[in-house]
Design a protein around this motif. Structure first.
Motif, PDB file in Angstrom:
ATOM      1  N   ASP A  71       0.954  -1.093  -0.014  1.00  0.00           N
ATOM      2  CA  ASP A  71       0.092  -0.009  -0.076  1.00  0.00           C
ATOM      3  C   ASP A  71       0.791   1.244   0.179  1.00  0.00           C
ATOM      4  O   ASP A  71       2.126   1.382   0.213  1.00  0.00           O
ATOM      5  CB  ASP A  71      -0.771  -0.077   1.124  1.00  0.00           C
ATOM      6  CG  ASP A  71      -0.095  -0.046   2.504  1.00  0.00           C
ATOM      7  OD1 ASP A  71       1.160  -0.415   2.727  1.00  0.00           O
ATOM      8  OD2 ASP A  71      -0.895   0.261   3.506  1.00  0.00           O
ATOM      9  N   VAL A  72       0.255   2.329  -0.394  1.00  0.00           N
ATOM     10  CA  VAL A  72       0.852   3.724  -0.390  1.00  0.00           C
ATOM     11  C   VAL A  72      -0.158   4.665   0.279  1.00  0.00           C
ATOM     12  O   VAL A  72      -1.213   4.582  -0.003  1.00  0.00           O
ATOM     13  CB  VAL A  72       1.149   3.843  -1.852  1.00  0.00           C
ATOM     14  CG1 VAL A  72       1.809   5.460  -2.025  1.00  0.00           C
ATOM     15  CG2 VAL A  72       2.181   2.947  -2.748  1.00  0.00           C
ATOM     16  N   ASP A  92     -15.469  14.593   1.869  1.00  0.00           N
ATOM     17  CA  ASP A  92     -16.484  14.027   1.017  1.00  0.00           C
ATOM     18  C   ASP A  92     -16.227  14.463  -0.411  1.00  0.00           C
ATOM     19  O   ASP A  92     -16.167  13.493  -1.315  1.00  0.00           O
ATOM     20  CB  ASP A  92     -17.774  14.510   1.420  1.00  0.00           C
ATOM     21  CG  ASP A  92     -18.447  13.933   2.666  1.00  0.00           C
ATOM     22  OD1 ASP A  92     -17.939  12.703   2.791  1.00  0.00           O
ATOM     23  OD2 ASP A  92     -19.474  14.582   3.412  1.00  0.00           O
ATOM     24  N   GLY A  93     -15.712  15.612  -0.709  1.00  0.00           N
ATOM     25  CA  GLY A  93     -15.237  16.136  -1.887  1.00  0.00           C
ATOM     26  C   GLY A  93     -14.243  15.298  -2.512  1.00  0.00           C
ATOM     27  O   GLY A  93     -14.411  14.897  -3.789  1.00  0.00           O
ATOM     28  N   LEU A  94     -13.195  14.945  -1.838  1.00  0.00           N
ATOM     29  CA  LEU A  94     -12.206  14.150  -2.385  1.00  0.00           C
ATOM     30  C   LEU A  94     -12.560  12.469  -2.826  1.00  0.00           C
ATOM     31  O   LEU A  94     -12.314  12.139  -3.832  1.00  0.00           O
ATOM     32  CB  LEU A  94     -11.058  13.817  -1.200  1.00  0.00           C
ATOM     33  CG  LEU A  94     -10.030  12.868  -1.432  1.00  0.00           C
ATOM     34  CD1 LEU A  94      -9.148  13.425  -2.557  1.00  0.00           C
ATOM     35  CD2 LEU A  94      -9.032  12.545  -0.264  1.00  0.00           C
ATOM     36  N   TYR A  95     -13.583  12.018  -1.860  1.00  0.00           N
ATOM     37  CA  TYR A  95     -14.167  10.732  -2.098  1.00  0.00           C
ATOM     38  C   TYR A  95     -14.936  10.966  -3.473  1.00  0.00           C
ATOM     39  O   TYR A  95     -14.821  10.065  -4.471  1.00  0.00           O
ATOM     40  CB  TYR A  95     -15.085  10.099  -1.193  1.00  0.00           C
ATOM     41  CG  TYR A  95     -15.966   9.127  -1.632  1.00  0.00           C
ATOM     42  CD1 TYR A  95     -15.397   7.878  -1.776  1.00  0.00           C
ATOM     43  CD2 TYR A  95     -17.279   9.195  -2.015  1.00  0.00           C
ATOM     44  CE1 TYR A  95     -15.929   6.659  -2.073  1.00  0.00           C
ATOM     45  CE2 TYR A  95     -17.957   8.041  -2.360  1.00  0.00           C
ATOM     46  CZ  TYR A  95     -17.378   6.856  -2.373  1.00  0.00           C
ATOM     47  OH  TYR A  95     -17.948   5.744  -3.066  1.00  0.00           O
ATOM     48  N   SER A 111      -9.224   8.124   5.696  1.00  0.00           N
ATOM     49  CA  SER A 111      -8.344   8.201   4.150  1.00  0.00           C
ATOM     50  C   SER A 111      -9.405   7.738   3.234  1.00  0.00           C
ATOM     51  O   SER A 111     -10.813   7.096   3.590  1.00  0.00           O
ATOM     52  CB  SER A 111      -7.144   7.367   4.112  1.00  0.00           C
ATOM     53  OG  SER A 111      -7.674   5.954   4.238  1.00  0.00           O
ATOM     54  N   VAL A 112      -9.428   7.982   2.006  1.00  0.00           N
ATOM     55  CA  VAL A 112     -10.121   7.464   0.879  1.00  0.00           C
ATOM     56  C   VAL A 112      -9.195   6.378   0.278  1.00  0.00           C
ATOM     57  O   VAL A 112      -7.972   6.873  -0.157  1.00  0.00           O
ATOM     58  CB  VAL A 112     -10.593   8.458  -0.194  1.00  0.00           C
ATOM     59  CG1 VAL A 112     -11.376   7.704  -1.178  1.00  0.00           C
ATOM     60  CG2 VAL A 112     -11.615   9.406   0.506  1.00  0.00           C
ATOM     61  N   VAL A 140      -5.405   7.888   0.488  1.00  0.00           N
ATOM     62  CA  VAL A 140      -5.270   9.459   0.272  1.00  0.00           C
ATOM     63  C   VAL A 140      -6.101  10.062   1.613  1.00  0.00           C
ATOM     64  O   VAL A 140      -7.168   9.875   1.529  1.00  0.00           O
ATOM     65  CB  VAL A 140      -5.837   9.978  -1.042  1.00  0.00           C
ATOM     66  CG1 VAL A 140      -5.497  11.517  -0.944  1.00  0.00           C
ATOM     67  CG2 VAL A 140      -5.270   9.091  -2.201  1.00  0.00           C
ATOM     68  N   THR A 141      -5.168  10.641   2.374  1.00  0.00           N
ATOM     69  CA  THR A 141      -5.906  11.407   3.629  1.00  0.00           C
ATOM     70  C   THR A 141      -5.837  13.021   3.491  1.00  0.00           C
ATOM     71  O   THR A 141      -4.716  13.461   3.477  1.00  0.00           O
ATOM     72  CB  THR A 141      -5.153  10.864   4.725  1.00  0.00           C
ATOM     73  OG1 THR A 141      -5.152   9.734   5.090  1.00  0.00           O
ATOM     74  CG2 THR A 141      -5.877  11.684   6.226  1.00  0.00           C
ATOM     75  N   PRO A 142      -7.144  13.706   3.365  1.00  0.00           N
ATOM     76  CA  PRO A 142      -7.052  14.977   3.479  1.00  0.00           C
ATOM     77  C   PRO A 142      -6.858  15.416   4.827  1.00  0.00           C
ATOM     78  O   PRO A 142      -7.252  14.911   5.692  1.00  0.00           O
ATOM     79  CB  PRO A 142      -8.339  15.305   2.932  1.00  0.00           C
ATOM     80  CG  PRO A 142      -9.172  14.091   3.376  1.00  0.00           C
ATOM     81  CD  PRO A 142      -8.363  13.128   3.508  1.00  0.00           C
TER      82      PRO A 142
END
Length: 213
Positions: free
Chosen positions: A17-18, A40-43, A59-60, A71-73
């Motif tokens: 994983d990255v 929610d916008g990232l997802y 994260s998403v 990816v974690t905002p």
């Protein structure tokens, strides 16, 4: 920024994983729904662009041909600090964290090889054992006063995790980046006992090929 096991030097091929942290300004979306709207916008953006996208707690995750990319905002706090706020989707709340401190603590701990062998064992036994908890448990609790003999240290970890009394799994482990984040609470007693049962098997073995294969 690269924020996961690769940055810490504890990545293993069995868990490919990255992890990326997207560091945003302190005022980002402050008047437009805050952290939740960012999350929610990232997802929504990623789900419109990729297949196999799912929400996780902070994260998403995107699955790119078997490679798990998380990816974690995060919104950076004001001032000369690496502290960030992240959104916890399970509780709908926010939590302070400092990914840079985690990376520094673990990558400079001198215990990355011991962490990797326990992660391999975790994957082979399909155990739920969050990496950040595993890492700090080994560095701060189990091997804090041990030497540098890798094989001896690794077997000592299994012996500690197999204990019926005084098992470090049942001690309180706090995130050094946020004293309100209790890492040892990430697992239930039932989940910890599954680790204990598997550790007993590992600690009883005579040869390494019977522990990690």
């Amino acid at each position: 920024m690269d924020s996961g096991s690769r940055a810490k030097g504890t990545a293993i091929s069995l868990a490919s994983d990255v992890d990326y942290l997207v560091s945003l300004t302190s005022g980002c979306n402050e008047n437009s729904g805050g952290l939740k709207s960012i999350y929610d916008g990232l997802y929504t953006k990623l789900n419109n662009s990729y297949q196999n996208v799912r929400k996780q707690n902070v994260s998403v995750r995107i699955n790119l041909g078997g490679l798990q990319v998380d990816v974690t905002p995060a919104r950076k706090q004001n001032g000369l600090t690496n502290d960030h706020w992240v959104y916890l989707s399970k509780s709908g709340s926010r939590q302070q964290t400092n990914i840079q401190k985690h990376i520094t603590d673990i990558s400079q701990s001198g215990r990355t090889n011991e962490i990797k062998i326990i992660k391999i064992w975790r994957e082979l036994n399909q155990l739920d054992f969050p990496s950040i908890y595993l890492e700090y448990l080994i560095v701060k609790n189990i091997l804090q006063y041990k030497g540098t003999d890798f094989a001896s240290n690794a077997f000592y970890i299994f012996q500690e995790l197999a204990k019926d009394t005084g098992n470090p799994l049942f001690a309180r482990v706090v995130d050094p980046a946020n004293s309100n984040n209790i890492l040892s609470d990430l697992l239930t007693a039932t989940e910890k006992n599954k680790i204990v049962a598997k550790a007993k098997v590992a600690a009883s073995q005579q040869y390494w090929e019977n522990i990690v294969w």
